[in-house]
Design an enzyme around this catalytic site. Structure first.
Site, mmCIF file in Angstrom:
data_model
loop_
_atom_site.group_PDB
_atom_site.id
_atom_site.type_symbol
_atom_site.label_atom_id
_atom_site.label_comp_id
_atom_site.label_asym_id
_atom_site.label_seq_id
_atom_site.Cartn_x
_atom_site.Cartn_y
_atom_site.Cartn_z
ATOM 1 N N CYS A 1 -13.764 -0.281 -8.654
ATOM 2 C CA CYS A 1 -15.159 -0.197 -8.196
ATOM 3 C C CYS A 1 -15.835 0.962 -8.927
ATOM 4 O O CYS A 1 -16.514 1.768 -8.321
ATOM 5 C CB CYS A 1 -15.240 -0.052 -6.683
ATOM 6 S SG CYS A 1 -14.411 1.392 -6.031
ATOM 7 N N GLU B 1 0.859 -1.187 0.000
ATOM 8 C CA GLU B 1 0.000 0.000 0.000
ATOM 9 C C GLU B 1 0.894 1.236 0.000
ATOM 10 O O GLU B 1 1.808 1.348 0.813
ATOM 11 C CB GLU B 1 -0.929 -0.016 1.214
ATOM 12 C CG GLU B 1 -1.657 1.278 1.488
ATOM 13 C CD GLU B 1 -2.525 1.771 0.327
ATOM 14 O OE1 GLU B 1 -3.195 0.957 -0.324
ATOM 15 O OE2 GLU B 1 -2.514 2.997 0.077
HETATM 16 N N1 SAM Z 1 -7.603 -3.850 -2.496
HETATM 17 C C1 SAM Z 1 -8.091 -3.081 -1.382
HETATM 18 C C2 SAM Z 1 -9.040 -3.929 -0.580
HETATM 19 O O1 SAM Z 1 -9.597 -4.891 -1.104
HETATM 20 O O2 SAM Z 1 -9.226 -3.646 0.620
HETATM 21 C C3 SAM Z 1 -8.704 -1.772 -1.850
HETATM 22 C C4 SAM Z 1 -7.762 -0.955 -2.661
HETATM 23 S S1 SAM Z 1 -8.332 0.643 -3.068
HETATM 24 C C5 SAM Z 1 -9.473 0.330 -4.300
HETATM 25 C C6 SAM Z 1 -6.977 1.300 -3.943
HETATM 26 C C7 SAM Z 1 -5.746 1.570 -3.112
HETATM 27 O O3 SAM Z 1 -4.737 2.088 -3.987
HETATM 28 C C8 SAM Z 1 -5.933 2.601 -2.019
HETATM 29 O O4 SAM Z 1 -5.603 2.063 -0.765
HETATM 30 C C9 SAM Z 1 -4.993 3.733 -2.399
HETATM 31 O O5 SAM Z 1 -4.365 4.309 -1.279
HETATM 32 C C10 SAM Z 1 -3.979 3.044 -3.276
HETATM 33 N N2 SAM Z 1 -3.312 3.978 -4.224
HETATM 34 C C11 SAM Z 1 -3.605 5.249 -4.470
HETATM 35 N N3 SAM Z 1 -2.756 5.770 -5.379
HETATM 36 C C12 SAM Z 1 -1.916 4.798 -5.720
HETATM 37 C C13 SAM Z 1 -0.812 4.715 -6.609
HETATM 38 N N4 SAM Z 1 -0.418 5.744 -7.334
HETATM 39 N N5 SAM Z 1 -0.173 3.541 -6.690
HETATM 40 C C14 SAM Z 1 -0.571 2.495 -5.955
HETATM 41 N N6 SAM Z 1 -1.607 2.511 -5.122
HETATM 42 C C15 SAM Z 1 -2.271 3.646 -4.995
#
Ligand code: SAM
Length: 535
Positions: free
Chosen positions: A270, A172
């Protein structure tokens, strides 16, 4: 048709509605989609296979939440069934809003994870196998990571004994969210997860062609969450959709560089936006000719019971993977994966729990794989990566051996192969199988935290307590849920015991809750201060 006024204060963005209209071939489907905003969002729990079989946990939860069991508080009328199966995830269940599974000691003990039902769809399509190397690139708060880890549990030849096999790197980018991810990994009792707080760029430089499967559950414009979290509507804009799509393309390119030949990427969001979902997947395929797409799956709230979700399976074309011995643990063909489950009308019909109870489910529950004897031995002898240096500090090894001898039951020592012990300052860990070198990576949790060295002794960690089963320890205090000591234990009080001495695993209904130190008829409370609460 007028736009529903489910939340008058935060209307659905007009440009979003235009996009949705163009997504559906006919007007009546668009209307059905809009109408779904008048319904309440579905709520789901996913049972933790490390803690028990699906039927064991389900029957117990139904008894407890319906008031038939030894409920701590909740007494809800039993009909209709409180839990009913989520068709695409064998351990997933819808629950009725009258119950509050997030406010129960069993939640703190990691018996289940509360997860939006549609969000449970990506991991069955990733199809992680015990013994593989898996990356969850955007993992916080950990719904899909803990789901993947559940699928990496392997039943051994010893009845009732499981192992968590292989390596899951759970990453993360945001530090505060990475901390929550790490806490959830701990709560679910996981031992084979490396929690990192890295940029995808640094990971891709570090792990070229390394992982068997990669989940990219990408940050997105969140349109699928507009019903569940109306505030998400405020953050939406066409510009945000474009920015998310660009970021997703970049993340997929990085993921491709970390995938082994023949491996699989699952890209999920999502959101409903085609500019993010199908278009991003198609751009990826156009730029990576060695990949093909197996399927795209969309979840709409008017078609399935759940919020909006999108999943694309992107596979590397090479049929044969390279032959690294440490992974590709062969397991017997026995498995009840989501596809078989969907086809099983006795389980997937809508009668919910009563059907699950009467159905002829396999002895150890749905979702497990049973190891062939040969492959289990193979995995055990090969489970230390050559990159990973063994712990040489004799003093620390002596402390650990003394702790193991006095705290663990003799058979449990095999759970902690000495060659995987790892020391970070005063903190002792058990690294996952095939653990890579950890230098120069920002790591929050390098596997299972065993404890802290203090004055020549080991103080066991909460993570270790949640990993262990009552039979793994010499001293345990077995409490029924109705025992008044349960609430007192979670509140941090000293509780009474009879004959126990020393480090004692406090268990509720046969599941570990945390440590206590017993002496003179009382157990001194070692439940972490930050987690204490009143039930
Ligand atoms: N997979 C998680 C779950 O099932 O609980 C949910 C993930 S959420 C949809 C997307 C995640 O990507 C967030 O926690 C966010 O902080 C992270 N994120 C945001 N910008 C990002 C980046 N540039 N590279 C990688 N991850 C990123």
């Amino acid at each position: 048709m007028s736009v529903p006024d489910i939340d008058d204060k935060i209307p659905l963005p007009a440009a979003f509605l235009d996009d949705m209209k163009s997504l559906f071939a006919d007007e009546s489907e668009y209307e059905a989609f809009l109408k779904s905003y008048e319904d309440s969002p579905a709520a789901g729990v996913r049972l933790n296979p490390w803690k028990g079989s699906r039927e064991e946990l389900l029957i117990m939860l139904d008894d407890i939440f319906s008031g038939d069991g030894t409920a701590l508080r909740s007494t809800v009328p039993k009909k209709p069934p409180l839990f009913s199966p989520v068709p695409w995830e064998p351990n997933g269940f819808y629950y009725e809003p009258v119950i509050r599974p997030g406010k129960h000691p069993f939640h703190e003990m990691g018996l289940y994870y509360i997860q939006e039902p549609s969000a449970m769809s990506a991991v069955p399509l990733l199809d992680p196998q015990p013994g593989e190397r898996i990356l969850d690139l955007c993992a916080a708060p950990g719904g899909k990571t803990t789901q993947i880890a559940g699928r990496m549990c392997l039943l051994t030849q010893i009845p009732g004994k499981m192992r968590q096999c292989g390596l899951l790197v759970s990453n993360e980018i945001h530090p505060a969210r990475a901390k929550i991810l790490s806490q959830n990994v701990e709560r679910m009792g996981l031992s084979n997860v490396l929690v990192t707080n890295e940029t995808p760029e640094r990971l891709s430089a570090r792990f070229p062609a390394y992982f068997d499967r990669i989940l990219v559950d990408a940050p997105c414009s969140g349109e699928g969450m507009f019903r569940k979290n109306p505030e998400a509507r405020l953050e939406w804009s066409s510009g945000e959709v474009t920015a998310c799509a660009d970021r997703q393309r970049h993340l997929l390119d990085l993921a491709a560089s970390m995938l082994r030949p023949g491996g699989r990427i699952v890209y999920s969001t999502c959101t409903f936006s085609k500019a993010e979902d199908e278009d991003v997947a198609e751009t990826f395929l156009a730029g990576h000719k060695v990949f093909h797409s197996c399927e795209y799956t969309r979840f709409f709230p008017h078609r399935q019971r759940g919020e909006g979700h999108f999943v694309a399976v992107l596979e590397h074309n090479q049929a044969e993977r390279d032959s690294r011995p440490s992974v590709r643990l062969p397991v017997s063909d026995y498995s009840c994966d989501s596809v078989q489950y969907l086809n099983d009308s006795t389980v997937s019909n809508s009668d919910g729990l009563s059907v699950c109870r009467s159905a002829e489910l396999p002895e150890y529950g749905v979702g497990y794989k049973i190891a062939a004897e040969k492959s289990t031995r193979f995995a055990q002898s090969e489970n230390r990566s050559p990159e990973f240096p063994p712990l040489k500090d004799r003093q620390v090894l002596k402390i650990w051996e003394e702790f193991s001898r006095t705290v663990f039951a003799p058979e449990a020592a095999a759970l902690f192969p000495r060659e995987r012990l790892l020391l970070f300052g005063e903190q002792l860990y058990l690294a996952p199988e095939y653990c890579p070198k950890l230098d120069k990576l920002k790591i929050l949790r390098p596997g299972l935290h065993l404890g802290t060295l203090q004055k020549g002794r080991l103080v066991p960690s909460h993570a270790l307590a949640l990993f262990l089963k009552p039979a793994d320890v010499r001293h345990r205090l077995l409490l029924p849920l109705a025992d008044e000591r349960v609430a007192r234990y979670f509140a941090g009080d000293v509780i009474n015991c009879e004959n126990e001495q020393g480090w004692t695993l406090v268990c509720v209904e046969g599941f570990s809750a945390g440590w206590g130190k017993a002496s003179g008829g009382v157990v001194k409370n070692h439940y972490p201060k930050a987690l204490r609460k009143k039930f």
